[in-house]
Design a protein around this motif. Sequence first.
Motif, PDB file in Angstrom:
ATOM      1  N   MET A 257      25.740  49.929  -0.494  1.00 50.77           N
ATOM      2  CA  MET A 257      25.666  48.363  -0.567  1.00 50.77           C
ATOM      3  C   MET A 257      26.895  47.874  -1.167  1.00 50.77           C
ATOM      4  SD  MET A 257      21.736  47.781  -1.319  1.00 50.77           S
ATOM      5  CE  MET A 257      21.702  48.595  -2.909  1.00 50.77           C
ATOM      6  N   ARG A 258      27.577  48.442  -2.261  1.00 52.61           N
ATOM      7  CA  ARG A 258      28.757  47.937  -3.115  1.00 52.61           C
ATOM      8  C   ARG A 258      30.021  47.947  -2.074  1.00 52.61           C
ATOM      9  NH1 ARG A 258      31.477  45.231  -5.453  1.00 52.61           N
ATOM     10  NH2 ARG A 258      31.995  45.213  -7.500  1.00 52.61           N
TER      11      ARG A 258
ATOM     12  N   ALA B 294      30.244  47.200   0.608  1.00 49.24           N
ATOM     13  CA  ALA B 294      30.696  45.730   1.557  1.00 49.24           C
ATOM     14  C   ALA B 294      31.483  44.878   0.670  1.00 49.24           C
ATOM     15  CB  ALA B 294      29.218  45.205   2.059  1.00 49.24           C
ATOM     16  N   SER B 295      31.497  45.119  -0.460  1.00 50.43           N
ATOM     17  CA  SER B 295      32.300  44.025  -1.417  1.00 50.43           C
ATOM     18  C   SER B 295      33.831  43.912  -1.056  1.00 50.43           C
ATOM     19  CB  SER B 295      32.056  44.276  -2.897  1.00 50.43           C
ATOM     20  OG  SER B 295      30.693  44.413  -3.231  1.00 50.43           O
ATOM     21  N   ALA B 296      34.470  42.778  -1.316  1.00 49.61           N
ATOM     22  CA  ALA B 296      35.786  42.397  -1.120  1.00 49.61           C
ATOM     23  C   ALA B 296      36.614  43.340  -1.874  1.00 49.61           C
ATOM     24  CB  ALA B 296      36.146  40.851  -0.984  1.00 49.61           C
ATOM     25  N   ASP B 297      36.285  43.635  -3.189  1.00 44.68           N
ATOM     26  CA  ASP B 297      36.883  44.296  -4.236  1.00 44.68           C
ATOM     27  C   ASP B 297      36.836  45.722  -4.052  1.00 44.68           C
ATOM     28  OD1 ASP B 297      34.508  44.356  -5.139  1.00 44.68           O
ATOM     29  OD2 ASP B 297      34.641  44.039  -7.304  1.00 44.68           O
ATOM     30  N   TRP B 298      36.604  46.218  -3.218  1.00 45.15           N
ATOM     31  CA  TRP B 298      36.290  48.010  -3.026  1.00 45.15           C
ATOM     32  C   TRP B 298      37.583  48.373  -2.211  1.00 45.15           C
ATOM     33  CZ3 TRP B 298      32.067  51.157  -4.373  1.00 45.15           C
ATOM     34  CH2 TRP B 298      32.067  52.376  -3.739  1.00 45.15           C
ATOM     35  N   TRP B 299      38.086  49.260  -2.725  1.00 48.17           N
ATOM     36  CA  TRP B 299      39.001  50.271  -1.895  1.00 48.17           C
ATOM     37  C   TRP B 299      39.099  51.511  -2.237  1.00 48.17           C
ATOM     38  CZ3 TRP B 299      40.508  46.591  -5.821  1.00 48.17           C
ATOM     39  CH2 TRP B 299      41.366  47.199  -6.625  1.00 48.17           C
ATOM     40  N   GLY B 300      38.969  52.478  -1.334  1.00 48.09           N
ATOM     41  CA  GLY B 300      38.822  53.561  -1.302  1.00 48.09           C
ATOM     42  C   GLY B 300      39.868  54.544  -2.302  1.00 48.09           C
ATOM     43  N   MET B 301      39.531  55.595  -2.614  1.00 47.90           N
ATOM     44  CA  MET B 301      40.389  56.443  -3.333  1.00 47.90           C
ATOM     45  C   MET B 301      40.276  57.894  -2.916  1.00 47.90           C
ATOM     46  SD  MET B 301      37.654  57.395  -6.564  1.00 47.90           S
ATOM     47  CE  MET B 301      38.692  58.238  -7.632  1.00 47.90           C
TER      48      MET B 301
ATOM     49  N   VAL C  44      41.856  55.031 -12.455  1.00 50.50           N
ATOM     50  CA  VAL C  44      40.992  54.992 -13.710  1.00 50.50           C
ATOM     51  C   VAL C  44      39.650  54.524 -13.578  1.00 50.50           C
ATOM     52  CG1 VAL C  44      42.936  55.044 -15.440  1.00 50.50           C
ATOM     53  CG2 VAL C  44      41.871  52.717 -14.496  1.00 50.50           C
ATOM     54  N   LEU C  45      38.678  54.373 -14.525  1.00 47.82           N
ATOM     55  CA  LEU C  45      37.320  54.241 -14.264  1.00 47.82           C
ATOM     56  C   LEU C  45      37.158  52.931 -13.878  1.00 47.82           C
ATOM     57  CD1 LEU C  45      34.322  55.043 -14.628  1.00 47.82           C
ATOM     58  CD2 LEU C  45      34.582  54.587 -17.025  1.00 47.82           C
ATOM     59  N   ALA C  46      37.736  51.857 -14.648  1.00 46.60           N
ATOM     60  CA  ALA C  46      37.649  50.358 -14.400  1.00 46.60           C
ATOM     61  C   ALA C  46      38.449  49.976 -13.377  1.00 46.60           C
ATOM     62  CB  ALA C  46      37.575  49.815 -15.851  1.00 46.60           C
ATOM     63  N   ASP C  47      39.065  50.518 -12.813  1.00 38.91           N
ATOM     64  CA  ASP C  47      40.089  50.148 -11.910  1.00 38.91           C
ATOM     65  C   ASP C  47      39.716  49.183 -10.714  1.00 38.91           C
ATOM     66  OD1 ASP C  47      42.609  49.378 -10.955  1.00 38.91           O
ATOM     67  OD2 ASP C  47      42.914  51.104  -9.594  1.00 38.91           O
ATOM     68  N   ASN C  48      38.673  49.713 -10.047  1.00 39.77           N
ATOM     69  CA  ASN C  48      37.586  49.217  -8.983  1.00 39.77           C
ATOM     70  C   ASN C  48      36.299  49.855  -8.748  1.00 39.77           C
ATOM     71  OD1 ASN C  48      37.683  50.948  -6.054  1.00 39.77           O
ATOM     72  ND2 ASN C  48      39.481  51.533  -7.091  1.00 39.77           N
ATOM     73  N   PRO C  49      35.414  49.251  -8.173  1.00 38.28           N
ATOM     74  CA  PRO C  49      34.208  49.832  -8.037  1.00 38.28           C
ATOM     75  C   PRO C  49      33.887  51.259  -7.606  1.00 38.28           C
ATOM     76  CG  PRO C  49      34.170  47.460  -7.433  1.00 38.28           C
ATOM     77  CD  PRO C  49      35.617  47.885  -7.426  1.00 38.28           C
ATOM     78  N   ALA C  50      34.736  51.606  -6.431  1.00 36.83           N
ATOM     79  CA  ALA C  50      34.872  52.965  -6.032  1.00 36.83           C
ATOM     80  C   ALA C  50      35.289  54.044  -6.995  1.00 36.83           C
ATOM     81  CB  ALA C  50      36.128  53.070  -4.721  1.00 36.83           C
ATOM     82  N   ASN C  51      36.230  53.800  -7.887  1.00 35.12           N
ATOM     83  CA  ASN C  51      36.698  54.796  -8.929  1.00 35.12           C
ATOM     84  C   ASN C  51      35.113  54.794  -9.762  1.00 35.12           C
ATOM     85  OD1 ASN C  51      39.022  54.198  -7.658  1.00 35.12           O
ATOM     86  ND2 ASN C  51      39.955  53.838  -9.742  1.00 35.12           N
ATOM     87  N   SER C  52      34.416  53.669 -10.203  1.00 32.90           N
ATOM     88  CA  SER C  52      33.394  53.735 -10.901  1.00 32.90           C
ATOM     89  C   SER C  52      32.304  54.485 -10.423  1.00 32.90           C
ATOM     90  CB  SER C  52      33.084  52.384 -11.373  1.00 32.90           C
ATOM     91  OG  SER C  52      34.134  51.383 -12.085  1.00 32.90           O
ATOM     92  N   PHE C  53      32.272  54.356  -9.197  1.00 31.13           N
ATOM     93  CA  PHE C  53      30.889  55.048  -8.514  1.00 31.13           C
ATOM     94  C   PHE C  53      31.275  56.474  -8.448  1.00 31.13           C
ATOM     95  CE2 PHE C  53      28.958  51.291  -6.903  1.00 31.13           C
ATOM     96  CZ  PHE C  53      27.636  51.570  -7.039  1.00 31.13           C
ATOM     97  N   PHE C  54      32.689  57.001  -8.143  1.00 33.43           N
ATOM     98  CA  PHE C  54      32.974  58.535  -8.174  1.00 33.43           C
ATOM     99  C   PHE C  54      32.566  58.986  -9.547  1.00 33.43           C
ATOM    100  CE2 PHE C  54      36.136  61.733  -9.195  1.00 33.43           C
ATOM    101  CZ  PHE C  54      35.903  62.487  -7.795  1.00 33.43           C
ATOM    102  N   TYR C  55      33.123  58.436 -10.614  1.00 34.20           N
ATOM    103  CA  TYR C  55      33.176  58.952 -11.939  1.00 34.20           C
ATOM    104  C   TYR C  55      31.636  59.024 -12.339  1.00 34.20           C
ATOM    105  CZ  TYR C  55      38.339  58.893 -12.651  1.00 34.20           C
ATOM    106  OH  TYR C  55      39.433  59.134 -12.691  1.00 34.20           O
TER     107      TYR C  55
END
Length: 237
Positions: free
Chosen positions: A75-76, A78-85, A151-162
């Motif tokens: 669900m996250r 779909a957000s505009a601030d999401w970019w893959g890592m 890093v953890l707080a860089d974008n939501p994809a990073n946060s979910f990964f960690y």
Amino acid sequence: MNVTLIFLAAIGGFIVWWLAGQRLTSKPWLETGSVQLPAHHSADRRPAPAVKIGLFVFLGVVGAVFSLAVSAYFMRMASADWWGMPVPRLLWVNTAALILSSAALEWAKGEARHGRIERLRPALAAALALAVFFLVGQIQAWRELAAAGYVLADNPANSFFYMLTGLHGLHILGGFAVLAHTTVKAFASEAATDRLSLRVDLSAIYSHFMLAVWLLLFALFAGWANEFVDLCRTLLN
């Protein structure tokens, strides 16, 4: 939502399959210690110990937690601030280590069932060493990503990964503690007892489950799960 239902259905199917092979009319909560049966009873008709049923209940809860987290991941996205890592290449090595650790525990389970303590010990030691390798490899993968700027707080994809890899790592660490205790008991025993065999069996079940969870997470991070969901949606439409 579709991912959650698929994951829960897989867990439910696995539990139903296991329970189908047990004596459901038995009362394991009345058992104390290891199960003792008359000689004319075959080993495959033993009632399931309460601790094994408790493990499956626990794994059901763990599976529900991970399925909800994976659903939130989709669900996250779909957000505009999401970019893959990028997926670190080390994760491939870590995945192989976890698969081999699970295979070593399956080997250990067979040796324990046949009472071969001399073969059980190296199997448990191998499973333990590979589990350590996986945990150390996961920490190293984190360090590589952080050094590359993910890093953890860089974008939501990073946060979910960690968050997801950390949650999985904590469960692996818990299983590692039990496996280490079982390995110590194996090296201190003269023979493979029923109690030791049960411990090995529980460790193998837990390891297989956590391997399945990791394979799902790895497919998620690599993007394969996205393609699978898109394919399912196409077929349903």
